[in-house]
Design a protein around this motif. Sequence first.
Motif, short mmCIF file in Angstrom:
data_model
loop_
_atom_site.label_atom_id
_atom_site.label_comp_id
_atom_site.label_asym_id
_atom_site.label_seq_id
_atom_site.Cartn_x
_atom_site.Cartn_y
_atom_site.Cartn_z
N LEU A 1 0.83 -1.21 0.00
CA LEU A 1 0.00 0.00 0.00
C LEU A 1 0.86 1.26 0.00
N ILE A 18 -10.06 4.31 -2.76
CA ILE A 18 -10.74 3.02 -2.60
C ILE A 18 -10.28 1.98 -3.63
N PRO A 19 -10.19 2.34 -4.94
CA PRO A 19 -9.64 1.34 -5.87
C PRO A 19 -8.24 0.87 -5.48
N LEU A 55 -6.94 0.70 -2.45
CA LEU A 55 -7.08 -0.21 -1.31
C LEU A 55 -7.54 -1.59 -1.77
N PHE A 56 -8.53 -1.58 -2.66
CA PHE A 56 -9.09 -2.85 -3.15
C PHE A 56 -8.02 -3.67 -3.86
N GLU A 57 -7.27 -3.02 -4.77
CA GLU A 57 -6.25 -3.76 -5.52
C GLU A 57 -5.16 -4.30 -4.59
N VAL A 58 -4.84 -3.52 -3.54
CA VAL A 58 -3.81 -3.98 -2.61
C VAL A 58 -4.27 -5.24 -1.86
N THR A 59 -5.56 -5.27 -1.49
CA THR A 59 -6.04 -6.47 -0.80
C THR A 59 -5.99 -7.68 -1.74
N LEU A 60 -6.24 -7.43 -3.04
CA LEU A 60 -6.15 -8.55 -3.98
C LEU A 60 -4.72 -9.05 -4.11
N THR A 96 -2.52 -8.94 -1.92
CA THR A 96 -2.22 -9.65 -0.68
C THR A 96 -2.78 -11.05 -0.71
N GLY A 97 -4.05 -11.17 -1.09
CA GLY A 97 -4.67 -12.49 -1.16
C GLY A 97 -3.94 -13.39 -2.12
#
Lengths: 430, 174
Positions: free
Chosen positions: A64, A265-266, A268-273, A275-276
């Motif tokens: 991030l 927000i986009p 943040l969303f891409e970072v969580t992906l 990570t997963g």
Amino acid sequence: MNAVIIIIMVLFFMAIRIPVVFSLLLSSTFYLIFLSDVPMIILAHRMVGAVESFPLIALPLFILAAEFMNRGTITSKIFQFASQCMGHFQGSLGHVNVFASMIFAGMSGSEVADVAGLGKVEVAAMKERGYDAEFSAAVTGASSIVGPIIPPSVLMIIYGSIAEQSVGRLFLGGAIPGIIIGLSLMVVIYFISKKRNYSKSPFPGWLMVFKSFLDALPTLMIPVIIMGGIITGVFTPTESAVVAVVYSFILTFVVYRDLKLKEVIPILFEVTLSTGFAVIIIGGAAVFGWMITQENIPIAIRDFILSLTQNKWMVLLILNVILLAAGCFFAVMSILIIMTPMIIPLAQSFGIDLIHLGVMMVLNLCIGFLSPPFGIGLYVLSDITNLSIEKLSRAMIPFFIPILFVLFLVTYFPSISMWLPNLLMGVVKF
Amino acid sequence: MNKLLYVIDRILYYFLAILLVALVLLMSTNILFRFVFLLPIHWTEEISMLLFIWIIFMGSAVVQKRDGHVSIEIVYNYCPALARKIMKIAGQVLVLFVLVIMTVLSMKLVRFQYHSLTASLMLPYSVFSLTMLLSVILMLIYTTISIVDNIRTFRENKKLHPEGASDTQERISS
């Protein structure tokens, strides 16, 4: 016998393009159904248990922070500072490129961020000043290798959580090898530029250097905060990642205004992906790792290599060859996750320190990141520069010489990676 | 059905973003409390771990929807188009199989861990394994949809180009 079946199974699943994590889970499932009488619940238990690791939380945070830093002003300030410092050497922008990558490596943890963000600025600037495209691309690619070696580093965090080593020590272990790589690349650039007679700009004077230093100071504080916090023991690596996130967010959002709220927000969303995407493999590999330990495969590998040679230096050579070869064909992160548990017993029986092994593995795999035919770095570069993979690979050849030389040094002189962590964090005795 | 999938998409989008923000806020507040007010908060570690695990499993469910998990493409790329299609469908069926098993096992784990409590907040451990259950169920749905789609296009292609004609065509276009 079981061991052979397991290995063939997992290789087969991967070959037919089943994602790595499912290949690992599938072979473990079949193993539990047909070859073992352990209750199957261990599959689910191991999977959740493995990712419950506090050091791993640093991973989404560093990704991030890198996203925030890659928004424009921060990278261009680094580039400006670097060009004031290094512009007066022969082949000026080549040196600027390497130096800027080294600073950026001290702020972000991923090599892809280095190529994709700073790389774009660097290639554009070099083109403008009449450097040929292949040379610019090759320098950018080669210098991005320092990204995962100079701390912070996502790969080191992953290795640390698998090998159960201190992430702080691993970070420090990479610092000196990273700097040596940077310097040796500059030597190569100097000779190439001399031969091709590339331009240099006059030295701007210490005052200008100081001015650009002040201008870049808020940015240059990021590596100081991250590493300073870890070295002094004020922060854990995970906490320093949080500080990096908050600091870089304030810098890009409030100070430089590169970021709009609706873009957050986009991101943040891409970072969580991401990570997963990365951590789920660790979960799958933990199940797989349990299985191969049940079947004593790591010990078998150790004994096999021991039967070939008893010489520590030969073993290190064999490891390097295997890792380099694997790095050319497979994704860097999956090799690190799958191979680390297999190699550790071997390394331990030869008294190879696991910090040393970690630095060596990460360096090896980063070379794979850039080597044809499947290195992801090459594809990102060819995307930015519109050069073919063949042309890029050919232009890279001179830069592999210093990098492989540093790999040799890191492999055979453990003190290069061990000296700094031992100095700053004390010697750990086993 | 499509409507439902869209709603799930939007929920996951905001949910994942919120999880990450919460993680950053929680951990930075903890640092602040420790240094400024000299009051370390003991339960933050547990909650951060919980947020992190939810990020991983929900995130990787979305990655599965995009067919984006790391896979090794060397062999695949050198195969003819027909073999690729068969590989793809066979692979997905195998993935489906492992996902079904994982669903059953996760359900067991959630039930199993319901009575063991975490150290500082006394939450049941199931709050951790619950995310895996949700994640594998989502992946199961996404994979099933993808298999159905793939088989449908596979059949249509066969009707349009019998005797493997689609094979050569795809090679030329790629």
